[in-house]
Write a protein that holds these residues in place. Structure first.
Motif, short mmCIF file in Angstrom:
data_model
loop_
_atom_site.label_atom_id
_atom_site.label_comp_id
_atom_site.label_asym_id
_atom_site.label_seq_id
_atom_site.Cartn_x
_atom_site.Cartn_y
_atom_site.Cartn_z
N GLY A 113 -5.30 6.89 -11.58
CA GLY A 113 -3.95 7.15 -11.42
C GLY A 113 -3.17 6.11 -10.83
O GLY A 113 -3.37 5.04 -11.51
N ALA A 114 -2.34 6.19 -9.77
CA ALA A 114 -1.78 5.18 -9.30
C ALA A 114 -2.69 3.89 -8.73
O ALA A 114 -3.91 4.16 -8.02
CB ALA A 114 -0.95 5.40 -8.10
N PRO A 115 -2.52 2.67 -9.06
CA PRO A 115 -3.37 1.40 -8.59
C PRO A 115 -2.90 1.16 -7.04
O PRO A 115 -2.19 1.51 -6.52
CB PRO A 115 -2.87 0.40 -9.37
N GLN B 292 -6.02 -3.69 -12.41
CA GLN B 292 -5.93 -2.20 -11.90
C GLN B 292 -7.39 -1.54 -11.43
O GLN B 292 -7.39 -0.71 -10.52
CB GLN B 292 -5.19 -1.31 -12.41
N SER B 293 -8.28 -1.99 -12.15
CA SER B 293 -9.70 -1.07 -11.79
C SER B 293 -10.27 -1.24 -10.10
O SER B 293 -9.88 -2.60 -9.74
CB SER B 293 -10.79 -1.77 -12.57
N HIS B 294 -10.44 -0.20 -9.83
CA HIS B 294 -10.77 -0.24 -8.25
C HIS B 294 -11.94 -0.76 -8.03
O HIS B 294 -12.26 -1.23 -6.72
CB HIS B 294 -10.73 1.28 -7.79
N SER B 295 -12.97 -0.92 -8.84
CA SER B 295 -14.15 -1.87 -8.84
C SER B 295 -14.90 -2.25 -9.92
O SER B 295 -14.21 -1.88 -11.19
CB SER B 295 -15.33 -0.83 -8.01
N ALA B 296 -15.83 -3.10 -10.05
CA ALA B 296 -16.52 -3.40 -11.37
C ALA B 296 -17.02 -2.30 -11.96
O ALA B 296 -17.15 -2.05 -13.15
CB ALA B 296 -17.53 -4.49 -11.16
N SER B 297 -17.69 -1.30 -11.14
CA SER B 297 -18.13 -0.23 -11.72
C SER B 297 -17.14 0.72 -12.33
O SER B 297 -17.40 1.05 -13.43
CB SER B 297 -18.99 0.57 -10.48
N SER B 298 -16.21 0.98 -11.81
CA SER B 298 -14.88 1.52 -12.34
C SER B 298 -14.67 0.92 -13.65
O SER B 298 -14.18 1.52 -14.81
CB SER B 298 -13.62 1.53 -11.49
N ALA B 299 -14.56 -0.50 -13.59
CA ALA B 299 -14.35 -1.12 -14.89
C ALA B 299 -15.12 -1.07 -16.12
O ALA B 299 -14.67 -0.60 -17.18
CB ALA B 299 -14.10 -2.68 -14.61
N VAL C 77 0.67 -1.28 -0.17
CA VAL C 77 -0.05 0.02 0.02
C VAL C 77 0.86 1.29 -0.02
O VAL C 77 0.45 2.43 -0.43
CB VAL C 77 -1.03 -0.16 1.45
N ASN C 78 2.08 1.21 0.27
CA ASN C 78 3.04 2.34 0.64
C ASN C 78 3.75 2.52 -1.08
O ASN C 78 4.16 3.79 -1.02
CB ASN C 78 3.97 1.98 1.56
N VAL C 79 3.59 1.88 -1.85
CA VAL C 79 4.26 2.08 -3.25
C VAL C 79 3.16 2.94 -3.98
O VAL C 79 2.19 2.09 -4.41
CB VAL C 79 4.70 0.85 -3.81
N THR C 80 3.53 4.01 -4.57
CA THR C 80 3.12 4.55 -5.72
C THR C 80 3.54 3.92 -6.88
O THR C 80 4.89 3.97 -7.29
CB THR C 80 3.47 5.97 -5.65
N ALA C 81 2.81 3.68 -8.04
CA ALA C 81 3.07 2.67 -9.22
C ALA C 81 2.23 2.94 -10.18
O ALA C 81 1.71 2.08 -10.88
CB ALA C 81 3.06 1.07 -8.61
N GLU C 82 2.25 4.34 -10.90
CA GLU C 82 1.39 4.64 -11.91
C GLU C 82 2.03 3.92 -12.95
O GLU C 82 3.44 4.00 -13.23
CB GLU C 82 1.64 5.98 -12.23
N GLY C 83 1.21 3.16 -14.01
CA GLY C 83 1.82 2.66 -15.21
C GLY C 83 1.50 1.15 -15.04
O GLY C 83 0.72 0.59 -14.35
N PHE C 84 2.34 0.31 -15.70
CA PHE C 84 2.15 -1.06 -15.94
C PHE C 84 3.45 -1.74 -15.49
O PHE C 84 4.60 -1.19 -15.59
CB PHE C 84 1.59 -1.23 -17.25
N PRO C 85 3.35 -3.03 -15.48
CA PRO C 85 4.56 -3.77 -14.95
C PRO C 85 5.49 -3.57 -16.30
O PRO C 85 5.44 -3.65 -17.46
CB PRO C 85 4.16 -5.30 -15.11
N GLY C 86 6.90 -3.19 -15.69
CA GLY C 86 8.03 -2.97 -16.70
C GLY C 86 7.96 -1.63 -17.19
O GLY C 86 8.94 -1.03 -17.84
N LYS C 87 6.89 -0.71 -16.92
CA LYS C 87 6.65 0.38 -17.51
C LYS C 87 6.23 1.46 -16.53
O LYS C 87 4.87 1.91 -16.81
CB LYS C 87 5.79 0.46 -18.96
#
Length: 449
Positions: free
Chosen positions: A283-285, A107-114, A65-75
Protein backbone atom coordinates in the motif's frame (compact mmCIF):
# COMPACT_ATOMS: atom_id res chain seq x y z
CA UNK A 1 -3.27 27.18 29.41
CA UNK A 2 0.31 27.24 28.16
CA UNK A 3 0.44 28.01 24.42
CA UNK A 4 1.80 25.30 22.15
CA UNK A 5 5.31 25.94 20.87
CA UNK A 6 5.59 26.53 17.17
CA UNK A 7 7.79 24.14 15.17
CA UNK A 8 8.27 24.98 11.52
CA UNK A 9 11.63 23.46 10.60
CA UNK A 10 13.22 20.03 10.48
CA UNK A 11 15.97 20.63 13.04
CA UNK A 12 13.61 21.94 15.72
CA UNK A 13 11.31 18.96 15.20
CA UNK A 14 14.11 16.44 15.74
CA UNK A 15 15.48 18.33 18.73
CA UNK A 16 12.04 18.46 20.31
CA UNK A 17 11.48 14.78 19.64
CA UNK A 18 14.73 13.73 21.30
CA UNK A 19 14.02 15.95 24.30
CA UNK A 20 10.47 14.64 24.69
CA UNK A 21 11.55 11.02 24.36
CA UNK A 22 14.07 11.36 27.17
CA UNK A 23 11.46 13.13 29.32
CA UNK A 24 8.36 11.07 28.58
CA UNK A 25 9.76 7.61 27.86
CA UNK A 26 13.11 7.34 29.64
CA UNK A 27 12.92 3.54 29.53
CA UNK A 28 13.14 3.47 25.73
CA UNK A 29 15.65 6.33 25.67
CA UNK A 30 17.88 4.40 28.05
CA UNK A 31 17.79 1.31 25.84
CA UNK A 32 18.61 3.36 22.74
CA UNK A 33 21.61 4.91 24.50
CA UNK A 34 22.74 1.46 25.61
CA UNK A 35 22.56 0.18 22.03
CA UNK A 36 24.82 2.98 20.79
CA UNK A 37 27.33 2.06 23.50
CA UNK A 38 27.07 -1.65 22.67
CA UNK A 39 27.81 -1.02 19.02
CA UNK A 40 30.75 1.23 19.84
CA UNK A 41 32.28 -1.50 22.05
CA UNK A 42 31.67 -4.45 19.70
CA UNK A 43 33.70 -5.67 16.75
CA UNK A 44 31.09 -6.55 14.15
CA UNK A 45 32.09 -8.90 11.34
CA UNK A 46 28.53 -9.69 10.29
CA UNK A 47 28.55 -9.76 6.50
CA UNK A 48 25.01 -8.39 6.17
CA UNK A 49 25.64 -5.30 8.29
CA UNK A 50 27.01 -1.82 7.81
CA UNK A 51 26.09 1.15 9.96
CA UNK A 52 23.65 3.59 8.40
CA UNK A 53 25.30 6.93 7.66
CA UNK A 54 24.15 9.68 9.99
CA UNK A 55 22.50 11.73 7.26
CA UNK A 56 20.28 8.80 6.24
CA UNK A 57 19.51 8.18 9.91
CA UNK A 58 18.23 11.72 10.28
CA UNK A 59 16.21 11.59 7.04
CA UNK A 60 14.51 8.41 8.27
CA UNK A 61 13.35 10.33 11.34
CA UNK A 62 11.72 13.08 9.26
CA UNK A 63 8.10 14.26 9.24
CA UNK A 64 7.61 12.55 5.87
CA UNK A 65 6.52 9.57 7.96
CA UNK A 66 3.23 11.45 8.50
CA UNK A 67 2.27 11.42 4.81
CA UNK A 68 0.10 8.74 3.22
CA UNK A 69 1.17 8.55 -0.42
CA UNK A 70 -0.22 5.53 -2.23
CA UNK A 71 0.79 5.61 -5.86
CA UNK A 72 3.79 7.12 -7.61
CA UNK A 73 5.18 10.63 -8.20
CA UNK A 74 2.59 12.70 -10.03
CA UNK A 75 -0.03 9.99 -9.65
CA UNK A 76 -1.06 9.70 -6.02
CA UNK A 77 -4.31 8.60 -4.42
CA UNK A 78 -3.95 11.21 -1.67
CA UNK A 79 -3.47 14.97 -1.38
CA UNK A 80 -0.54 16.73 0.26
CA UNK A 81 2.16 14.87 -1.67
CA UNK A 82 4.07 17.69 -3.37
CA UNK A 83 7.19 17.22 -1.24
CA UNK A 84 6.80 13.45 -1.21
CA UNK A 85 6.83 13.50 -5.02
CA UNK A 86 10.06 15.52 -5.02
CA UNK A 87 11.72 13.10 -2.60
CA UNK A 88 10.71 9.95 -4.46
CA UNK A 89 11.61 11.39 -7.87
CA UNK A 90 15.04 12.34 -6.53
CA UNK A 91 15.56 8.87 -5.04
CA UNK A 92 14.65 7.27 -8.37
CA UNK A 93 16.96 9.57 -10.32
CA UNK A 94 19.87 8.94 -7.97
CA UNK A 95 19.33 5.16 -7.99
CA UNK A 96 19.28 5.10 -11.79
CA UNK A 97 22.44 7.20 -11.99
CA UNK A 98 24.25 5.18 -9.33
CA UNK A 99 23.65 1.85 -11.08
CA UNK A 100 23.38 3.13 -14.67
CA UNK A 101 19.84 1.73 -14.85
CA UNK A 102 16.89 2.68 -17.03
CA UNK A 103 14.33 1.90 -14.33
CA UNK A 104 14.26 2.12 -10.54
CA UNK A 105 11.53 1.47 -7.99
CA UNK A 106 12.35 2.72 -4.49
CA UNK A 107 9.20 1.77 -2.57
CA UNK A 108 9.96 -1.83 -1.54
CA UNK A 109 10.13 -2.20 2.22
CA UNK A 110 13.00 -4.71 2.05
CA UNK A 111 15.00 -6.77 -0.41
CA UNK A 112 12.87 -9.79 0.49
CA UNK A 113 9.77 -7.75 -0.34
CA UNK A 114 11.37 -6.69 -3.61
CA UNK A 115 12.11 -10.31 -4.51
CA UNK A 116 8.55 -11.39 -3.79
CA UNK A 117 7.21 -8.46 -5.80
CA UNK A 118 9.29 -9.56 -8.78
CA UNK A 119 8.12 -13.15 -8.42
CA UNK A 120 4.48 -12.06 -8.19
CA UNK A 121 4.91 -9.96 -11.32
CA UNK A 122 6.16 -12.75 -13.57
CA UNK A 123 5.35 -16.10 -11.95
CA UNK A 124 2.18 -17.99 -11.19
CA UNK A 125 1.90 -20.42 -8.25
CA UNK A 126 3.54 -23.68 -9.26
CA UNK A 127 5.89 -22.14 -11.84
CA UNK A 128 9.48 -23.32 -11.72
CA UNK A 129 12.08 -21.10 -10.06
CA UNK A 130 15.79 -21.93 -10.31
CA UNK A 131 17.95 -20.36 -7.60
CA UNK A 132 21.09 -20.96 -5.60
CA UNK A 133 20.66 -23.60 -2.89
CA UNK A 134 20.79 -22.29 0.68
CA UNK A 135 23.58 -24.69 1.68
CA UNK A 136 25.72 -23.36 -1.14
CA UNK A 137 25.30 -19.67 -0.41
CA UNK A 138 21.82 -18.77 -1.64
CA UNK A 139 19.24 -16.70 0.22
CA UNK A 140 16.01 -17.89 1.84
CA UNK A 141 14.00 -15.96 -0.77
CA UNK A 142 15.73 -17.76 -3.65
CA UNK A 143 13.67 -20.92 -3.21
CA UNK A 144 14.04 -22.21 0.34
CA UNK A 145 11.16 -24.60 1.13
CA UNK A 146 10.34 -22.74 4.37
CA UNK A 147 9.65 -19.44 2.57
CA UNK A 148 7.12 -17.94 0.17
CA UNK A 149 9.54 -18.60 -2.68
CA UNK A 150 9.72 -22.32 -1.97
CA UNK A 151 6.13 -22.85 -0.87
CA UNK A 152 4.46 -21.13 -3.83
CA UNK A 153 6.79 -22.12 -6.66
CA UNK A 154 8.52 -25.28 -7.77
CA UNK A 155 11.96 -24.33 -6.53
CA UNK A 156 15.05 -26.04 -7.91
CA UNK A 157 18.46 -25.34 -6.36
CA UNK A 158 21.85 -25.17 -8.04
CA UNK A 159 25.08 -25.41 -6.12
CA UNK A 160 28.82 -24.97 -6.15
CA UNK A 161 31.77 -27.12 -7.15
CA UNK A 162 34.08 -28.76 -4.64
CA UNK A 163 36.18 -25.59 -4.92
CA UNK A 164 33.25 -23.47 -3.72
CA UNK A 165 32.56 -21.90 -7.12
CA UNK A 166 29.14 -21.62 -8.77
CA UNK A 167 28.71 -24.71 -10.94
CA UNK A 168 27.56 -23.04 -14.16
CA UNK A 169 27.35 -26.37 -15.96
CA UNK A 170 24.93 -27.59 -13.32
CA UNK A 171 22.93 -24.36 -13.71
CA UNK A 172 22.76 -24.96 -17.46
CA UNK A 173 21.84 -28.62 -17.05
CA UNK A 174 19.07 -27.88 -14.53
CA UNK A 175 17.73 -25.07 -16.71
CA UNK A 176 17.50 -27.38 -19.72
CA UNK A 177 15.90 -30.13 -17.65
CA UNK A 178 13.30 -28.08 -15.74
CA UNK A 179 12.78 -25.09 -18.09
CA UNK A 180 12.30 -22.57 -15.27
CA UNK A 181 10.16 -19.49 -15.78
CA UNK A 182 12.73 -17.52 -13.77
CA UNK A 183 16.40 -17.95 -12.80
CA UNK A 184 17.77 -16.14 -9.76
CA UNK A 185 21.45 -15.35 -9.39
CA UNK A 186 23.16 -13.66 -6.49
CA UNK A 187 23.96 -14.98 -3.04
CA UNK A 188 24.12 -14.32 0.67
CA UNK A 189 27.21 -16.38 1.52
CA UNK A 190 29.38 -16.57 -1.58
CA UNK A 191 32.84 -15.05 -1.74
CA UNK A 192 33.56 -15.12 -5.47
CA UNK A 193 32.55 -13.08 -8.53
CA UNK A 194 29.18 -13.86 -10.13
CA UNK A 195 29.24 -14.19 -13.92
CA UNK A 196 26.00 -12.40 -14.82
CA UNK A 197 26.67 -12.65 -18.56
CA UNK A 198 26.83 -16.44 -18.32
CA UNK A 199 23.61 -16.51 -16.33
CA UNK A 200 21.86 -14.41 -18.99
CA UNK A 201 23.10 -16.75 -21.71
CA UNK A 202 21.63 -19.71 -19.81
CA UNK A 203 18.36 -17.86 -19.15
CA UNK A 204 17.97 -16.92 -22.81
CA UNK A 205 18.57 -20.52 -23.87
CA UNK A 206 15.40 -21.60 -22.03
CA UNK A 207 13.38 -18.38 -22.42
CA UNK A 208 13.61 -17.67 -18.71
CA UNK A 209 13.55 -14.29 -16.98
CA UNK A 210 16.77 -13.57 -15.10
CA UNK A 211 16.69 -11.83 -11.74
CA UNK A 212 19.91 -10.78 -10.00
CA UNK A 213 19.86 -10.18 -6.25
CA UNK A 214 22.89 -8.04 -5.39
CA UNK A 215 21.97 -7.21 -1.80
CA UNK A 216 25.39 -8.24 -0.51
CA UNK A 217 27.50 -6.65 -3.26
CA UNK A 218 25.55 -3.50 -4.23
CA UNK A 219 28.35 -1.18 -3.12
CA UNK A 220 30.96 -3.14 -5.02
CA UNK A 221 28.77 -3.04 -8.12
CA UNK A 222 28.12 0.70 -7.73
CA UNK A 223 31.82 1.60 -7.73
CA UNK A 224 32.89 -0.94 -10.36
CA UNK A 225 34.64 -3.47 -8.12
CA UNK A 226 32.24 -6.22 -9.18
CA UNK A 227 30.65 -6.68 -12.64
CA UNK A 228 27.19 -5.14 -12.86
CA UNK A 229 24.12 -7.25 -13.67
CA UNK A 230 21.99 -4.26 -14.74
CA UNK A 231 22.13 -4.95 -18.48
CA UNK A 232 22.39 -8.73 -18.16
CA UNK A 233 19.55 -9.49 -15.75
CA UNK A 234 16.05 -8.52 -16.77
CA UNK A 235 15.56 -7.31 -13.20
CA UNK A 236 18.00 -6.54 -10.40
CA UNK A 237 17.06 -6.28 -6.73
CA UNK A 238 18.98 -5.17 -3.68
CA UNK A 239 18.56 -3.97 -0.15
CA UNK A 240 19.74 -0.46 0.73
CA UNK A 241 21.22 -1.02 4.19
CA UNK A 242 24.18 -3.33 3.69
CA UNK A 243 27.02 -1.96 1.59
CA UNK A 244 25.03 1.15 0.65
CA UNK A 245 24.96 2.24 4.33
CA UNK A 246 21.38 3.42 4.00
CA UNK A 247 18.12 2.54 5.75
CA UNK A 248 16.64 -0.93 5.79
CA UNK A 249 14.68 -1.10 2.57
CA UNK A 250 14.54 -2.54 -0.93
CA UNK A 251 15.28 -1.39 -4.48
CA UNK A 252 14.25 -2.82 -7.86
CA UNK A 253 16.25 -1.92 -10.98
CA UNK A 254 16.22 -2.73 -14.67
CA UNK A 255 18.52 -1.83 -17.54
CA UNK A 256 18.12 -2.42 -21.26
CA UNK A 257 15.08 -4.65 -20.70
CA UNK A 258 13.05 -2.01 -18.83
CA UNK A 259 11.02 -0.85 -21.83
CA UNK A 260 10.76 -4.25 -23.50
CA UNK A 261 7.39 -5.97 -23.62
CA UNK A 262 7.10 -8.90 -21.25
CA UNK A 263 6.48 -12.01 -23.40
CA UNK A 264 2.83 -12.94 -23.49
CA UNK A 265 1.64 -9.53 -22.28
CA UNK A 266 1.13 -6.00 -23.55
CA UNK A 267 3.09 -4.33 -20.74
CA UNK A 268 6.76 -3.48 -20.42
CA UNK A 269 8.97 -4.83 -17.65
CA UNK A 270 8.87 -1.38 -16.00
CA UNK A 271 5.07 -1.20 -16.07
CA UNK A 272 4.76 -4.74 -14.78
CA UNK A 273 7.17 -4.08 -11.91
CA UNK A 274 5.41 -0.87 -10.88
CA UNK A 275 2.07 -2.69 -10.73
CA UNK A 276 3.61 -5.51 -8.67
CA UNK A 277 4.85 -3.06 -6.04
CA UNK A 278 1.63 -1.04 -5.92
CA UNK A 279 -1.16 -1.97 -5.70
CA UNK A 280 -0.44 -5.71 -5.93
CA UNK A 281 1.91 -6.20 -2.97
CA UNK A 282 2.14 -2.92 -1.02
CA UNK A 283 0.00 0.00 0.00
CA UNK A 284 1.41 3.35 1.03
CA UNK A 285 5.22 3.55 0.91
CA UNK A 286 7.39 4.58 3.86
CA UNK A 287 8.32 7.95 2.39
CA UNK A 288 10.68 8.85 5.22
CA UNK A 289 12.67 5.72 4.36
CA UNK A 290 12.62 6.68 0.68
CA UNK A 291 14.19 10.00 1.71
CA UNK A 292 16.85 8.09 3.64
CA UNK A 293 17.45 5.93 0.55
CA UNK A 294 17.91 9.07 -1.56
CA UNK A 295 20.53 10.32 0.89
CA UNK A 296 22.34 6.96 0.76
CA UNK A 297 22.33 6.93 -3.05
CA UNK A 298 23.77 10.44 -3.06
CA UNK A 299 26.51 9.45 -0.64
CA UNK A 300 27.29 6.35 -2.73
CA UNK A 301 28.34 8.62 -5.59
CA UNK A 302 31.03 10.40 -3.55
CA UNK A 303 34.80 9.74 -3.44
CA UNK A 304 34.52 8.94 0.29
CA UNK A 305 32.13 6.07 -0.43
CA UNK A 306 34.40 4.71 -3.13
CA UNK A 307 37.33 4.72 -0.69
CA UNK A 308 35.18 2.88 1.85
CA UNK A 309 34.22 0.17 -0.66
CA UNK A 310 37.87 -0.26 -1.67
CA UNK A 311 38.67 -0.86 2.02
CA UNK A 312 35.91 -3.46 2.19
CA UNK A 313 37.43 -5.28 -0.78
CA UNK A 314 41.08 -5.14 0.36
CA UNK A 315 40.24 -6.06 3.95
CA UNK A 316 38.47 -9.21 2.76
CA UNK A 317 41.70 -10.32 1.08
CA UNK A 318 43.66 -9.67 4.26
CA UNK A 319 41.21 -11.55 6.46
CA UNK A 320 40.99 -14.54 4.10
CA UNK A 321 44.78 -14.85 4.02
CA UNK A 322 45.01 -14.46 7.80
CA UNK A 323 42.54 -17.30 8.43
CA UNK A 324 44.30 -19.48 5.89
CA UNK A 325 47.64 -18.90 7.60
CA UNK A 326 46.08 -20.07 10.88
CA UNK A 327 44.98 -23.34 9.28
CA UNK A 328 41.30 -22.54 8.72
CA UNK A 329 39.61 -23.63 5.49
CA UNK A 330 38.42 -20.64 3.48
CA UNK A 331 35.57 -21.85 1.25
CA UNK A 332 36.42 -20.89 -2.31
CA UNK A 333 40.08 -20.37 -1.28
CA UNK A 334 39.91 -16.56 -1.59
CA UNK A 335 37.45 -13.70 -1.40
CA UNK A 336 36.51 -11.57 -4.40
CA UNK A 337 33.97 -9.42 -2.57
CA UNK A 338 33.41 -8.65 1.12
CA UNK A 339 32.68 -12.14 2.41
CA UNK A 340 34.95 -14.79 3.89
CA UNK A 341 33.24 -18.13 4.52
CA UNK A 342 35.06 -20.38 6.98
CA UNK A 343 34.51 -24.14 7.32
CA UNK A 344 35.09 -25.20 10.93
CA UNK A 345 36.71 -28.51 11.77
CA UNK A 346 36.34 -31.19 14.42
CA UNK A 347 33.66 -30.69 17.05
CA UNK A 348 33.57 -26.93 16.64
CA UNK A 349 30.19 -25.83 15.30
CA UNK A 350 29.03 -22.50 13.96
CA UNK A 351 26.64 -22.12 16.88
CA UNK A 352 29.41 -22.59 19.45
CA UNK A 353 31.83 -20.30 17.62
CA UNK A 354 29.21 -17.55 17.26
CA UNK A 355 28.26 -17.68 20.95
CA UNK A 356 31.82 -17.84 22.25
CA UNK A 357 32.90 -14.89 20.11
CA UNK A 358 29.89 -12.81 21.14
CA UNK A 359 30.79 -13.50 24.77
CA UNK A 360 34.10 -11.78 23.97
CA UNK A 361 32.44 -8.81 22.19
CA UNK A 362 32.97 -10.04 18.61
CA UNK A 363 30.03 -10.60 16.29
CA UNK A 364 30.02 -13.08 13.41
CA UNK A 365 27.25 -15.36 12.24
CA UNK A 366 27.06 -19.11 11.98
CA UNK A 367 26.48 -20.27 8.43
CA UNK A 368 25.86 -23.40 6.44
CA UNK A 369 28.65 -24.50 4.10
CA UNK A 370 28.69 -26.68 0.97
CA UNK A 371 28.04 -30.30 1.96
CA UNK A 372 26.47 -29.19 5.24
CA UNK A 373 25.41 -31.99 7.60
CA UNK A 374 24.24 -29.91 10.55
CA UNK A 375 21.00 -27.94 10.94
CA UNK A 376 20.66 -24.22 10.25
CA UNK A 377 20.60 -23.61 14.00
CA UNK A 378 23.98 -25.32 14.41
CA UNK A 379 25.93 -25.25 11.09
CA UNK A 380 29.56 -26.06 10.32
CA UNK A 381 30.76 -22.64 9.24
CA UNK A 382 31.13 -18.95 9.94
CA UNK A 383 30.29 -16.12 7.57
CA UNK A 384 32.52 -13.10 8.05
CA UNK A 385 32.16 -9.72 6.38
CA UNK A 386 34.35 -6.62 6.28
CA UNK A 387 31.75 -3.86 5.99
CA UNK A 388 31.62 -2.65 9.59
CA UNK A 389 35.36 -3.02 10.18
CA UNK A 390 36.01 -0.98 7.06
CA UNK A 391 33.66 1.74 8.27
CA UNK A 392 35.91 1.96 11.32
CA UNK A 393 38.85 2.36 8.92
CA UNK A 394 40.51 -0.91 9.93
CA UNK A 395 43.80 -1.40 8.12
CA UNK A 396 45.87 -4.54 7.47
CA UNK A 397 47.38 -4.51 10.96
CA UNK A 398 43.96 -4.18 12.57
CA UNK A 399 42.36 -6.92 10.43
CA UNK A 400 45.16 -9.33 11.19
CA UNK A 401 44.79 -8.55 14.90
CA UNK A 402 41.07 -9.32 14.75
CA UNK A 403 41.66 -12.67 13.02
CA UNK A 404 44.35 -13.52 15.54
CA UNK A 405 41.97 -12.73 18.39
CA UNK A 406 39.17 -14.82 16.85
CA UNK A 407 41.47 -17.79 16.39
CA UNK A 408 42.82 -17.50 19.94
CA UNK A 409 39.28 -17.50 21.30
CA UNK A 410 38.19 -20.51 19.26
CA UNK A 411 41.39 -22.38 20.16
CA UNK A 412 40.47 -21.86 23.84
CA UNK A 413 36.92 -23.20 23.52
CA UNK A 414 36.03 -26.75 24.59
CA UNK A 415 32.90 -27.86 22.67
CA UNK A 416 30.35 -29.84 24.67
CA UNK A 417 27.84 -31.04 22.12
CA UNK A 418 26.49 -28.94 19.23
CA UNK A 419 25.78 -25.71 21.12
CA UNK A 420 27.28 -25.93 24.60
CA UNK A 421 30.91 -25.15 25.34
CA UNK A 422 33.38 -24.27 28.07
CA UNK A 423 35.51 -21.13 28.04
CA UNK A 424 37.47 -20.04 31.11
CA UNK A 425 36.09 -16.82 32.64
CA UNK A 426 39.55 -15.32 32.98
CA UNK A 427 40.14 -15.91 29.27
CA UNK A 428 36.78 -14.32 28.46
CA UNK A 429 37.83 -11.22 30.38
CA UNK A 430 41.21 -11.17 28.66
CA UNK A 431 39.75 -11.57 25.16
CA UNK A 432 37.00 -9.02 25.83
CA UNK A 433 39.57 -6.50 26.97
CA UNK A 434 41.45 -7.00 23.70
CA UNK A 435 38.21 -6.48 21.74
CA UNK A 436 37.61 -3.24 23.62
CA UNK A 437 41.17 -2.14 22.92
CA UNK A 438 40.69 -2.64 19.19
CA UNK A 439 37.39 -0.77 19.33
CA UNK A 440 39.20 2.16 20.96
CA UNK A 441 42.06 2.03 18.45
CA UNK A 442 39.57 2.03 15.55
CA UNK A 443 36.67 4.03 17.04
CA UNK A 444 33.15 4.07 15.78
CA UNK A 445 33.37 7.84 15.25
CA UNK A 446 35.53 7.16 12.21
CA UNK A 447 32.54 6.05 10.18
CA UNK A 448 30.21 8.92 10.97
CA UNK A 449 30.47 10.27 7.45
Amino acid sequence: MKPLSKIDNFEDLLTKGISNLKLRDPEIAKILDAEVRRQSQTLSLVASCCAVNTESLVAAASSLVNVTAEGFPGKRYHAGCENVDLVEALAIERARNLFDAEYASVQSHSASSANYQVYSAFLKPGDTLLGMALDNGGHLTHGSPVTFSGLNYKAIGYGTTTDGLIDYEEVRSLALEYRPKMIVCGATAYSRTVDFAKFREIADSVDAILMADISHIAGLVAVGLHPSPINYAHITTTCTHKQLSGPRGGLILSGRDAERIVPGTEKTFAQTLDAAVFPKMQGAPAVNIIAAKAVAFGYAMTPAFKEHIHRIRSNADIIAKAFDSRGYEVVGQISENHTVLIRLSGNMTGAIAESALEECSILVNKNRVPGETRSSFVTSGLRIGTGSLSQRHFDAKGCEAVVGLICNILDSVEPDGEKAYKLDKQLVDKFTAESYRLCEEYPIAEYQY
